[in-house]
Structure formats: C-alpha cells, structure tokens
Scaffold this active site. Sequence first.
Site, PDB file in Angstrom:
ATOM      1  N   ASP A  14     -28.272 -21.860 -16.729  1.00 33.12           N
ATOM      2  CA  ASP A  14     -27.142 -22.317 -15.921  1.00 33.12           C
ATOM      3  C   ASP A  14     -27.672 -23.341 -14.932  1.00 33.12           C
ATOM      4  O   ASP A  14     -28.886 -23.502 -14.765  1.00 33.12           O
ATOM      5  CB  ASP A  14     -26.499 -21.136 -15.190  1.00 33.12           C
ATOM      6  CG  ASP A  14     -25.303 -21.558 -14.335  1.00 33.12           C
ATOM      7  OD1 ASP A  14     -24.404 -22.229 -14.870  1.00 33.12           O
ATOM      8  OD2 ASP A  14     -25.283 -21.233 -13.136  1.00 33.12           O
ATOM      9  N   SER A  15     -26.747 -23.998 -14.245  1.00 29.65           N
ATOM     10  CA  SER A  15     -27.144 -24.975 -13.241  1.00 29.65           C
ATOM     11  C   SER A  15     -27.748 -24.316 -12.008  1.00 29.65           C
ATOM     12  O   SER A  15     -28.384 -24.990 -11.194  1.00 29.65           O
ATOM     13  CB  SER A  15     -25.943 -25.826 -12.831  1.00 29.65           C
ATOM     14  OG  SER A  15     -24.936 -25.018 -12.253  1.00 29.65           O
ATOM     15  N   TYR A  46     -23.910 -29.192 -11.687  1.00 30.65           N
ATOM     16  CA  TYR A  46     -23.753 -30.075 -12.831  1.00 30.65           C
ATOM     17  C   TYR A  46     -22.348 -30.686 -12.889  1.00 30.65           C
ATOM     18  O   TYR A  46     -22.148 -31.753 -13.451  1.00 30.65           O
ATOM     19  CB  TYR A  46     -23.972 -29.303 -14.135  1.00 30.65           C
ATOM     20  CG  TYR A  46     -25.406 -29.017 -14.502  1.00 30.65           C
ATOM     21  CD1 TYR A  46     -26.464 -29.249 -13.621  1.00 30.65           C
ATOM     22  CD2 TYR A  46     -25.711 -28.479 -15.755  1.00 30.65           C
ATOM     23  CE1 TYR A  46     -27.765 -28.967 -13.975  1.00 30.65           C
ATOM     24  CE2 TYR A  46     -27.013 -28.190 -16.124  1.00 30.65           C
ATOM     25  CZ  TYR A  46     -28.041 -28.436 -15.233  1.00 30.65           C
ATOM     26  OH  TYR A  46     -29.329 -28.153 -15.601  1.00 30.65           O
ATOM     27  N   GLY A  47     -21.378 -29.979 -12.335  1.00 26.41           N
ATOM     28  CA  GLY A  47     -19.975 -30.354 -12.541  1.00 26.41           C
ATOM     29  C   GLY A  47     -19.555 -31.667 -11.943  1.00 26.41           C
ATOM     30  O   GLY A  47     -18.510 -32.208 -12.303  1.00 26.41           O
ATOM     31  N   CYS A  77     -22.817 -21.559 -18.518  1.00 28.34           N
ATOM     32  CA  CYS A  77     -22.397 -22.654 -17.646  1.00 28.34           C
ATOM     33  C   CYS A  77     -21.173 -23.290 -18.281  1.00 28.34           C
ATOM     34  O   CYS A  77     -21.255 -23.815 -19.404  1.00 28.34           O
ATOM     35  CB  CYS A  77     -23.526 -23.676 -17.513  1.00 28.34           C
ATOM     36  SG  CYS A  77     -23.104 -25.169 -16.581  1.00 28.34           S
ATOM     37  N   THR A  79     -19.661 -25.984 -17.447  1.00 23.37           N
ATOM     38  CA  THR A  79     -19.804 -27.432 -17.548  1.00 23.37           C
ATOM     39  C   THR A  79     -20.585 -27.820 -18.794  1.00 23.37           C
ATOM     40  O   THR A  79     -20.170 -28.691 -19.567  1.00 23.37           O
ATOM     41  CB  THR A  79     -20.489 -27.987 -16.294  1.00 23.37           C
ATOM     42  OG1 THR A  79     -19.690 -27.681 -15.142  1.00 23.37           O
ATOM     43  CG2 THR A  79     -20.675 -29.488 -16.388  1.00 23.37           C
ATOM     44  N   GLU A 156     -23.779 -21.074  -4.137  1.00 27.58           N
ATOM     45  CA  GLU A 156     -25.198 -21.396  -4.069  1.00 27.58           C
ATOM     46  C   GLU A 156     -25.750 -21.270  -2.656  1.00 27.58           C
ATOM     47  O   GLU A 156     -26.953 -21.093  -2.458  1.00 27.58           O
ATOM     48  CB  GLU A 156     -25.446 -22.820  -4.601  1.00 27.58           C
ATOM     49  CG  GLU A 156     -25.218 -22.974  -6.090  1.00 27.58           C
ATOM     50  CD  GLU A 156     -26.304 -22.328  -6.930  1.00 27.58           C
ATOM     51  OE1 GLU A 156     -27.469 -22.293  -6.492  1.00 27.58           O
ATOM     52  OE2 GLU A 156     -25.985 -21.835  -8.033  1.00 27.58           O
ATOM     53  N   CYS A 190     -16.094 -21.155 -14.859  1.00 27.11           N
ATOM     54  CA  CYS A 190     -17.467 -21.431 -14.425  1.00 27.11           C
ATOM     55  C   CYS A 190     -18.071 -20.085 -14.090  1.00 27.11           C
ATOM     56  O   CYS A 190     -17.418 -19.250 -13.458  1.00 27.11           O
ATOM     57  CB  CYS A 190     -17.460 -22.354 -13.197  1.00 27.11           C
ATOM     58  SG  CYS A 190     -19.071 -22.552 -12.395  1.00 27.11           S
ATOM     59  N   THR A 191     -19.306 -19.852 -14.500  1.00 32.62           N
ATOM     60  CA  THR A 191     -19.883 -18.529 -14.285  1.00 32.62           C
ATOM     61  C   THR A 191     -20.219 -18.256 -12.825  1.00 32.62           C
ATOM     62  O   THR A 191     -20.536 -17.120 -12.467  1.00 32.62           O
ATOM     63  CB  THR A 191     -21.149 -18.322 -15.148  1.00 32.62           C
ATOM     64  OG1 THR A 191     -22.027 -19.446 -14.993  1.00 32.62           O
ATOM     65  CG2 THR A 191     -20.781 -18.145 -16.617  1.00 32.62           C
ATOM     66  N   HIS A 192     -20.126 -19.263 -11.964  1.00 31.82           N
ATOM     67  CA  HIS A 192     -20.224 -19.000 -10.531  1.00 31.82           C
ATOM     68  C   HIS A 192     -18.970 -18.287 -10.010  1.00 31.82           C
ATOM     69  O   HIS A 192     -19.028 -17.519  -9.054  1.00 31.82           O
ATOM     70  CB  HIS A 192     -20.379 -20.307  -9.747  1.00 31.82           C
ATOM     71  CG  HIS A 192     -21.740 -20.931  -9.797  1.00 31.82           C
ATOM     72  ND1 HIS A 192     -22.201 -21.604 -10.893  1.00 31.82           N
ATOM     73  CD2 HIS A 192     -22.728 -20.987  -8.873  1.00 31.82           C
ATOM     74  CE1 HIS A 192     -23.427 -22.064 -10.645  1.00 31.82           C
ATOM     75  NE2 HIS A 192     -23.767 -21.696  -9.416  1.00 31.82           N
TER      76      HIS A 192
END
Length: 289
Positions: A14-15, A46-47, A77, A79, A156, A190-192
């Site tokens: 992932d990012s 990344y998005g 991810c 994105t 993040e 988005c996995t976030h």
Amino acid sequence: MSQLNPAMPLGVFDSGLGGLTAVRELRRVLPGEDIVYFGDTGRVPYGTKGREVIISYARQDIAFLLSRDVKTLLAACGTVSSTFPAAEGDALPAPYLGVVGPTTEAAARATKNGRVGIIGTEATIASGSYKAALEPLCPGVETVGAACPLFVPLVENGHFAPGDPLVELTVVEYLAPLKAAGVDTLILGCTHYPLLAGAIGAYMGPDVTLIDSGRQAALALKARLEAQNLLNPRQSGGATAYYVSDAPERFSRLAAILLGDENPGAATQITIEKYDLRWIRKGYRPATD
C-alpha cells in the site's frame, strides 16, 4: 522467483498505513500465513499523483515483494487497484489481486435500494473503476462518488480515533452529498478509510452499510489461495514482516494501534527506488538494505 508453494509468504503493499486494514483481516481469516508488508510511507499519498507515476510506484512495490519470494500479491490500495493495468497484473510471476473487484461484489450484494456511494482518492474516483466494476453486477445501480483527498493524510498522521474533531469535520464536508442522495451502501474505496469507519458510520447512520475494502480483499485472497492449492496448512503461528520507505518508527507506533498489538515488531526501512520489476523477472536481486 522460486516455484510457488504453500509455505511461501503473502505479499501485501500500500502507499502507507492503509493496507494494514487488509493485514488485520488476513490475520483473522488466515492466521497460519506469513505476510510481507510494504508501505510506501516516503511517497504517500498515491491518490494525488498522475497515472504513470502511480503505475511506476506500483511496479517498484511489486518488484520488492517478488524479491522476497511471495506466493501472491495483494495491492491493498484502491488507487493502485484502480490504475495498475490488468494485463500487467495477469503477467506477474505470482497471482495478483486488487481491492476493486472484491469490494464491488460485496456492495452489489449489500444494496437494497440500488443507490451506492463510492469514496476514494482523487485518482480512484477519476478512474471510474468502482463504478465500472459495479454496474455489470447490479444493473440499474445509481452511484454517487466523492473524492476524499484529506482522509489519507489524516490517517497517516494519526487522526482516526472516533470523536477527533478534524476527522468529524472532514467527514461531514465530504459525505454530505452522499447522505443527501440516500445511498444505502457506501464503498470505502481506499484501505485507509476503514480506519475512519467509526466517524463515517456515525454520520451516515445505521441504515447505510459500509463496505470495508481491506476485509473484502482478505476474504477474496483466501478464496483464491484455496482454489490454487496455495494455502499454508498451519492453523496459527503466522508472522508479519513490515517494510517501509520512510519513518519506520512512526509506522510501527501507529501500526501497534491499528493492529491491536502492543508490539507488532519493528519496521525495516528500504530504498524502494532500487527495485525494478524487469530485473526481478530476470532473477536479479538488489543487495539487502
């Protein structure tokens, strides 16, 4: 790459931190599997990047995981899953899976009124990937999409706890149009975003089903491993190795919160730019960082 076998680890990337939602679910459904996780914390998010940059980053991420002899690749991810060419994914030496397919299948099963919300990064929403995958599964579906560019930086930087005023303000700002549209299902593209599910669910209300992309990807990966006879026969004892491209201490601190582990283990920082998918295919392996 060595010949694939059940004892080899799973590769997840992932990012940044978001892919840990998939790792958390993989631990639940596949507790005997070893996992190699890479979070590109030095280049997150990344998005907001252009398509070619995203693809180049994904190739390097994949090359690193393949250098660790993984038996499968999960792009945790939204994105990357929305951008990385399907033909390239199919040509990789280990099975490749993104989050878009499993997530849209779950959304199609969940919706009752045929109105589905989709939230993701700017690149994901611009790609139309979730909408395109959902329409054949749910004919006549109405979709409402919204880019949520601040969600990833919030997570993040450790802002994901319920009641966090920054989170709640941002949730209202982004999701008001989807709530007004009367969606009964919301794809967290988005996995976030599952890390913000408490605030998102509280705002959208109990009648809206949230589709967790990390969980759906983990379940789909388990099914694929079963179909390909690549499941590790162990029922427990799987270990996870964490790699990042920057700030390993901060990653480990937040990972302990997200995964519910007091000590998930130290993350190792690597130089991701030196990994090249073309070289890995030819058997070249960069020196260990």
